[in-house]
Design an enzyme around this catalytic site. Structure first.
Site, mmCIF file in Angstrom:
data_model
loop_
_atom_site.group_PDB
_atom_site.id
_atom_site.type_symbol
_atom_site.label_atom_id
_atom_site.label_comp_id
_atom_site.label_asym_id
_atom_site.label_seq_id
_atom_site.Cartn_x
_atom_site.Cartn_y
_atom_site.Cartn_z
ATOM 1 N N SER A 81 0.846 -1.282 0.081
ATOM 2 C CA SER A 81 0.141 -0.047 0.148
ATOM 3 C C SER A 81 0.887 1.232 0.043
ATOM 4 O O SER A 81 1.909 1.381 0.760
ATOM 5 C CB SER A 81 -0.853 -0.072 1.279
ATOM 6 O OG SER A 81 -1.611 1.219 1.329
ATOM 7 N N TYR A 83 -2.839 -1.309 10.009
ATOM 8 C CA TYR A 83 -2.741 -1.417 8.304
ATOM 9 C C TYR A 83 -1.469 -1.157 7.652
ATOM 10 O O TYR A 83 -0.733 -1.803 7.135
ATOM 11 C CB TYR A 83 -3.857 -0.654 7.733
ATOM 12 C CG TYR A 83 -4.080 -0.954 6.207
ATOM 13 C CD1 TYR A 83 -4.542 -1.937 5.637
ATOM 14 C CD2 TYR A 83 -3.797 0.029 5.340
ATOM 15 C CE1 TYR A 83 -4.739 -1.978 4.070
ATOM 16 C CE2 TYR A 83 -3.727 -0.092 4.018
ATOM 17 C CZ TYR A 83 -4.276 -1.206 3.381
ATOM 18 O OH TYR A 83 -4.463 -1.407 2.138
HETATM 19 P P1 NAD Z 1 -11.393 -5.209 -2.088
HETATM 20 O O1 NAD Z 1 -11.748 -5.076 -0.789
HETATM 21 O O2 NAD Z 1 -11.992 -4.915 -3.191
HETATM 22 O O3 NAD Z 1 -10.755 -6.810 -2.329
HETATM 23 C C1 NAD Z 1 -10.258 -7.537 -1.142
HETATM 24 C C2 NAD Z 1 -10.268 -8.980 -1.484
HETATM 25 O O4 NAD Z 1 -9.444 -9.761 -0.509
HETATM 26 C C3 NAD Z 1 -11.752 -9.571 -1.381
HETATM 27 O O5 NAD Z 1 -12.360 -10.096 -2.449
HETATM 28 C C4 NAD Z 1 -11.811 -10.098 0.102
HETATM 29 O O6 NAD Z 1 -12.696 -11.121 -0.074
HETATM 30 C C5 NAD Z 1 -10.480 -10.677 0.033
HETATM 31 N N1 NAD Z 1 -9.978 -10.897 1.494
HETATM 32 C C6 NAD Z 1 -10.124 -10.189 2.544
HETATM 33 N N2 NAD Z 1 -9.651 -10.787 3.679
HETATM 34 C C7 NAD Z 1 -9.334 -12.127 3.194
HETATM 35 C C8 NAD Z 1 -8.903 -13.323 3.724
HETATM 36 N N3 NAD Z 1 -8.567 -13.274 5.124
HETATM 37 N N4 NAD Z 1 -8.721 -14.251 3.127
HETATM 38 C C9 NAD Z 1 -8.809 -14.659 1.828
HETATM 39 N N5 NAD Z 1 -9.547 -13.363 0.895
HETATM 40 C C10 NAD Z 1 -9.550 -12.220 1.850
HETATM 41 O O7 NAD Z 1 -10.017 -4.428 -1.848
HETATM 42 P P2 NAD Z 1 -9.000 -3.812 -2.939
HETATM 43 O O8 NAD Z 1 -9.173 -2.280 -2.996
HETATM 44 O O9 NAD Z 1 -9.075 -4.725 -4.359
HETATM 45 O O10 NAD Z 1 -7.597 -4.236 -2.319
HETATM 46 C C11 NAD Z 1 -6.648 -5.272 -2.718
HETATM 47 C C12 NAD Z 1 -5.357 -5.145 -2.186
HETATM 48 O O11 NAD Z 1 -4.842 -3.731 -2.414
HETATM 49 C C13 NAD Z 1 -5.271 -5.142 -0.556
HETATM 50 O O12 NAD Z 1 -4.304 -5.867 -0.151
HETATM 51 C C14 NAD Z 1 -5.539 -3.604 -0.306
HETATM 52 O O13 NAD Z 1 -4.805 -3.653 0.873
HETATM 53 C C15 NAD Z 1 -4.641 -3.257 -1.308
HETATM 54 N N6 NAD Z 1 -4.633 -1.583 -1.355
HETATM 55 C C16 NAD Z 1 -5.743 -1.124 -2.004
HETATM 56 C C17 NAD Z 1 -5.598 0.304 -2.432
HETATM 57 C C18 NAD Z 1 -7.118 0.986 -2.853
HETATM 58 O O14 NAD Z 1 -6.766 2.171 -3.296
HETATM 59 N N7 NAD Z 1 -8.234 0.255 -3.289
HETATM 60 C C19 NAD Z 1 -4.907 0.948 -1.684
HETATM 61 C C20 NAD Z 1 -3.588 0.494 -1.174
HETATM 62 C C21 NAD Z 1 -3.542 -0.985 -0.999
#
Ligand code: NAD
Length: 237
Positions: free
Chosen positions: A127, A140
């Site tokens: 992130s 986080y």
């Molecule tokens: P999202 O919530 O749309 O998707 C996350 C997915 O992870 C979901 O399908 C959920 O079911 C799965 N998940 C959560 N906990 C789990 C577990 N214990 N076991 C198995 N699966 C699990 O989120 P996103 O925005 O697509 O995020 C994806 C990654 O990117 C994450 O690691 C998030 O921290 C990181 N991220 C996202 C952003 C952003 O701006 N969206 C920014 C920085 C980092």
């Protein structure tokens, strides 16, 4: 013509992980999705990344169906927002468990296949908050910073075995996670407000992260390891 390989994408049921799974499929790989809620047309495995038995069971099922797993993208993640003095130990541990320990379990489970193949690609989705810090997300940010550190350490250790390990820290990507934080007024403004402060003047798309992963997984990126490749529209430099 790229050789077909088997990739596991954790968190591939939604948002960034889903876009990565779609992109790796388009790149010609066989893709399995490991998620609490696997969706889409991929070979799906319902598993919690915090549970090593579930992770190992899922990886075994993928191996049987699609062959050895030599590509792993760790995208499963859980955010959390609270003042530090209100983050109790249970909440702290849960966020560390999903975002850091989950990465540990998945790499442990997939690594033997990569070692055997003398080739592997690991991409950890961390992130941009690990770069900038982020108030009210101490657990986080701590977990994601640790993922960046893990990436660097493993790159040194696994390079001699033909395995590259890189991290992609996304910043501000339009997914259910981001919109959920916006709806709860936890973003410090709306997505539109943030776009005005983003150098490229748009919100990131899950496909932007998928493109970076596609490159890091390609043969062209074989000399790139231990790197933290920010994809954030210039919000962090
Ligand atoms: P999202 O919530 O749309 O998707 C996350 C997915 O992870 C979901 O399908 C959920 O079911 C799965 N998940 C959560 N906990 C789990 C577990 N214990 N076991 C198995 N699966 C699990 O989120 P996103 O925005 O697509 O995020 C994806 C990654 O990117 C994450 O690691 C998030 O921290 C990181 N991220 C996202 C952003 C952003 O701006 N969206 C920014 C920085 C980092």
């Amino acid at each position: 013509m790229a050789v077909t390989k088997t990739a596991v994408v954790t968190g591939g049921g939604s948002g960034i992980g889903k876009a990565i799974a779609e992109r790796l499929t388009a790149d010609g790989h066989q893709v399995a999705v490991l998620d609490l809620n696997p969706t889409g047309s991929f070979f799906g495995q319902k598993a919690d990344v915090t549970d090593p038995d579930q992770v190992n069971g899922a990886l075994d099922a993928v191996r049987q169906e699609l062959g050895p797993v030599t590509i792993l993208v760790n995208a499963a993640g859980l955010d959390g927002f609270n003042r530090f003095d209100r983050i109790d130990f249970a909440a702290w541990k849960r966020v560390i468990d999903v975002n850091l320990n989950g990465v540990y379990h998945c790499i442990q489970a997939a690594l033997p296949d990569m070692v055997e193949a003398k080739w592997g690609r690991i991409v950890n989705i961390s992130s941009s908050s690990a770069h900038s810090g982020q108030p009210f997300m101490a657990h986080y940010v701590a977990a994601k910073s640790a993922v960046n550190g893990l990436t660097k350490a493993l790159a040194l250790e696994l390079g001699p075995r033909g395995i590259t390990v890189n991290a992609v820290p996304p910043g501000f990507i339009d997914t259910p996670m981001l919109r959920g934080a916006e709806a709860k007024e936890l973003l410090g403004g709306t997505v539109e407000d943030h776009i005005k402060r983003t150098p490229v003047r748009r919100v990131g798309r899950p496909e932007d992260i998928a493109a970076a992963c596609s490159f890091l997984i390609s043969e062209d990126a074989g000399y790139i390891t231990g790197q933290i490749l920010g994809v954030n529209g210039g919000r962090n430099t």
